[in-house]
Scaffold this active site. Sequence first.
Site, mmCIF file in Angstrom:
data_model
loop_
_atom_site.group_PDB
_atom_site.id
_atom_site.type_symbol
_atom_site.label_atom_id
_atom_site.label_comp_id
_atom_site.label_asym_id
_atom_site.label_seq_id
_atom_site.Cartn_x
_atom_site.Cartn_y
_atom_site.Cartn_z
ATOM 1 N N ASN A 140 -33.494 -2.454 10.013
ATOM 2 C CA ASN A 140 -34.093 -3.420 10.926
ATOM 3 C C ASN A 140 -33.129 -4.592 11.110
ATOM 4 O O ASN A 140 -33.120 -5.539 10.343
ATOM 5 C CB ASN A 140 -35.427 -3.900 10.344
ATOM 6 C CG ASN A 140 -36.210 -4.745 11.343
ATOM 7 O OD1 ASN A 140 -35.733 -5.012 12.447
ATOM 8 N ND2 ASN A 140 -37.403 -5.153 10.955
ATOM 9 N N ASN A 145 -37.811 -8.178 17.378
ATOM 10 C CA ASN A 145 -38.306 -7.165 18.310
ATOM 11 C C ASN A 145 -39.262 -6.179 17.650
ATOM 12 O O ASN A 145 -39.612 -5.154 18.247
ATOM 13 C CB ASN A 145 -37.130 -6.427 18.977
ATOM 14 C CG ASN A 145 -36.320 -5.614 17.971
ATOM 15 O OD1 ASN A 145 -36.751 -5.396 16.837
ATOM 16 N ND2 ASN A 145 -35.142 -5.163 18.393
ATOM 17 N N ASP A 146 -39.693 -6.473 16.425
ATOM 18 C CA ASP A 146 -40.581 -5.528 15.732
ATOM 19 C C ASP A 146 -41.856 -5.269 16.522
ATOM 20 O O ASP A 146 -42.357 -4.148 16.565
ATOM 21 C CB ASP A 146 -40.953 -6.068 14.340
ATOM 22 C CG ASP A 146 -39.782 -5.995 13.363
ATOM 23 O OD1 ASP A 146 -38.692 -5.544 13.784
ATOM 24 O OD2 ASP A 146 -39.955 -6.395 12.201
ATOM 25 N N GLY A 165 -39.921 -0.822 12.155
ATOM 26 C CA GLY A 165 -39.124 -1.932 12.684
ATOM 27 C C GLY A 165 -37.626 -1.686 12.787
ATOM 28 O O GLY A 165 -36.882 -2.554 13.250
ATOM 29 N N ASP A 167 -34.051 -0.506 14.226
ATOM 30 C CA ASP A 167 -33.647 -0.679 15.620
ATOM 31 C C ASP A 167 -32.146 -0.467 15.825
ATOM 32 O O ASP A 167 -31.407 -0.183 14.879
ATOM 33 C CB ASP A 167 -34.072 -2.068 16.123
ATOM 34 C CG ASP A 167 -33.639 -3.173 15.169
ATOM 35 O OD1 ASP A 167 -32.536 -3.062 14.605
ATOM 36 O OD2 ASP A 167 -34.417 -4.138 14.974
ATOM 37 N N ASP A 332 -34.310 18.672 22.685
ATOM 38 C CA ASP A 332 -35.474 18.948 21.852
ATOM 39 C C ASP A 332 -36.188 20.206 22.356
ATOM 40 O O ASP A 332 -36.194 20.493 23.556
ATOM 41 C CB ASP A 332 -36.411 17.729 21.955
ATOM 42 C CG ASP A 332 -37.590 17.824 21.020
ATOM 43 O OD1 ASP A 332 -37.361 17.981 19.813
ATOM 44 O OD2 ASP A 332 -38.742 17.738 21.503
ATOM 45 N N GLU A 361 -32.204 22.610 20.260
ATOM 46 C CA GLU A 361 -33.050 22.929 19.102
ATOM 47 C C GLU A 361 -33.768 24.244 19.402
ATOM 48 O O GLU A 361 -34.676 24.283 20.225
ATOM 49 C CB GLU A 361 -34.083 21.815 18.854
ATOM 50 C CG GLU A 361 -34.954 22.111 17.642
ATOM 51 C CD GLU A 361 -36.296 21.389 17.650
ATOM 52 O OE1 GLU A 361 -36.875 21.225 16.577
ATOM 53 O OE2 GLU A 361 -36.766 20.997 18.744
#
Length: 621
Positions: A140, A145-146, A165, A167, A332, A361
Amino acid sequence: MKRVLLFVALVCISLSTFAAKPKFEVKHLEPLSWWVGMTTPLQLMVNADGVSAYDVAILPEGQGVELKAVHKADSPNYLFLDVAIASDAQPGEYLLRFSNGRTKHDVKYRIDERREGSRERQSFTNADFVYLIMPDRFANGDASNDNTDDTAEKVDRSKPWLRHGGDLQGMIDHLDYIADLGATAIWSTPLLLDNENGASYHGYSCSDYYRIDPRFGSNELYRTYVEECHKHGLKVIMDVVPNHSSTTHWWYDDQPFEDWTHQWDSYTQSNWTFSTNMDFNASKADLYQMESGWFDRSMADMNLDNEYLLNYFKQWAVWWVEYADLDGFRVDTYPYNEKRPMSEWCKSVMAEYPNFNIVGEVWTSSIPQLAYWQGGNYNKDGFNSHLKSIMDFPLHDAMRSAMCEGGGDGGWGQGMTRIYETLSHDFVYHDLQNMMIMADNHDTERIGDVCDGDVRKLKIVHTLLCTMRGMPQMLYGDELLFRSSDRSMGHPTLRCDFPGGWAGDEKNLFDKSQHEGDAKVLYDYIRKLINWRKSKEVIHSGKTLHFIDRDNTYAFFRYNDTDVVFVYVNNSGREHEIPWERYEEISADLFEGVDVVTGETVTMKGYKVAPMTALVVEFKR
Ligand code: CA
């Protein structure tokens, strides 16, 4: 009285004027910008209330940017604009003019110059070592910006399944650590906005394909992150998810076309059986449910058979490469997409960037099924996925099972034989150089848990990753023996916080001086091997020669014209003497080599390997 009447009349007039002329506002215009000299055609998606009733023009004229066609959608609130950009078009700001006879509205749109050499950009290859990060759980770097006003879920580090949190700033702050470990590429799980109410930390439910989640940073900060990675010798692989988007995506309640996402009368999940893609005994009903069923209640399944959506994803991918200067993609849930449009997507991205790499994947234990998905593979049905790289889940499974059988003598087909057997199928793959190999990722159990924290087993696993064919990938923290705090919980705790990533953490494991015990032993061992691998072409692209194991041991050579590397794994509970003469066809002229880990010169004849130990020796030819 007259005044009151006048006032009422004025209010009525202004209200009726307001009702007749709702403010015209383009809410979404995507892609956000474009460039001169792109191969991918530009089809702008415009989203504004009632926009389909408007005429559109691009100004100024005569600068090489020309509106070729305007397509209406099922919803009146969308238009799709085909825009031709001449190779000598003038970069700069253009105006999209929307008019309906009574009013006109101009919206700015940028056409930029491309970066020099953008088309020829290189990508990740077998020379790279990929470090996988889950951004919410790594570090974090910006507590401010949490939580943000415009996102639903708030941070709560006490709950493993909620946001913690981490980032982009946290990732930027620790690039030194990653580069020092020896990694040369970072794959991070998605960073785009995921605005689910809970468990949005993983990012796989996209709510806006053109916006970095504000809790991770901003589009600009993502660009800075890539720039900083490049300065550290790290390539950036973006995780892209075209299979599904979140039901909180801004378009979900007003989709351009009725078939934009797959809708069912009642919630229908995918049957997860993607063998239906190549199984000629499979029913159409099962195939349809596989590719059109939803991944999860909050993940609307995208319909790539809709040509506008396919165009949208083609240019979206290219936009991020061009905007952020990316080095590769990881796709993905690759086989859950409609396979033909998805293969067109790969082809299109590769046409824009001929040296690019995309890894899909394809989570299967079946070797022939996995091979089917690699571009250029010979498939009986003629299908070509155009997907350059695939993830080697069969090898992943074999490594893990073998480690679980470590310490024993390895029964028939067990222990290290599993790895020998898996590699004996290499003949089915089209391109062994583009197999991503791993012992775990963010979706599987952590290898530290699988090995029950046994540092001997973990050293063996990472020896294999650093010496076998393909492109190794490691989950953050495996180098420090990270384990789940509660293995029974699955994802939330294997995706643990990196100690030291948060202000006030008791330990800071980004600081090497704080490493201790088995974690330190493992870290030092892995760091040595990864850094050694960096310059070893014989590992990147050499051939493999392996010998049928005896008693839970495994011997293989990687070789080319100039070098030979010998790897011996004793996964059993007793000491083994290396039967060097048995390897005569390659070992005849090789007597002394250098132990890669200790740096000592070793003589192979009569060399004894301790139980649960791996040995890597390099030779010059
Ligand atoms: Ca933060």
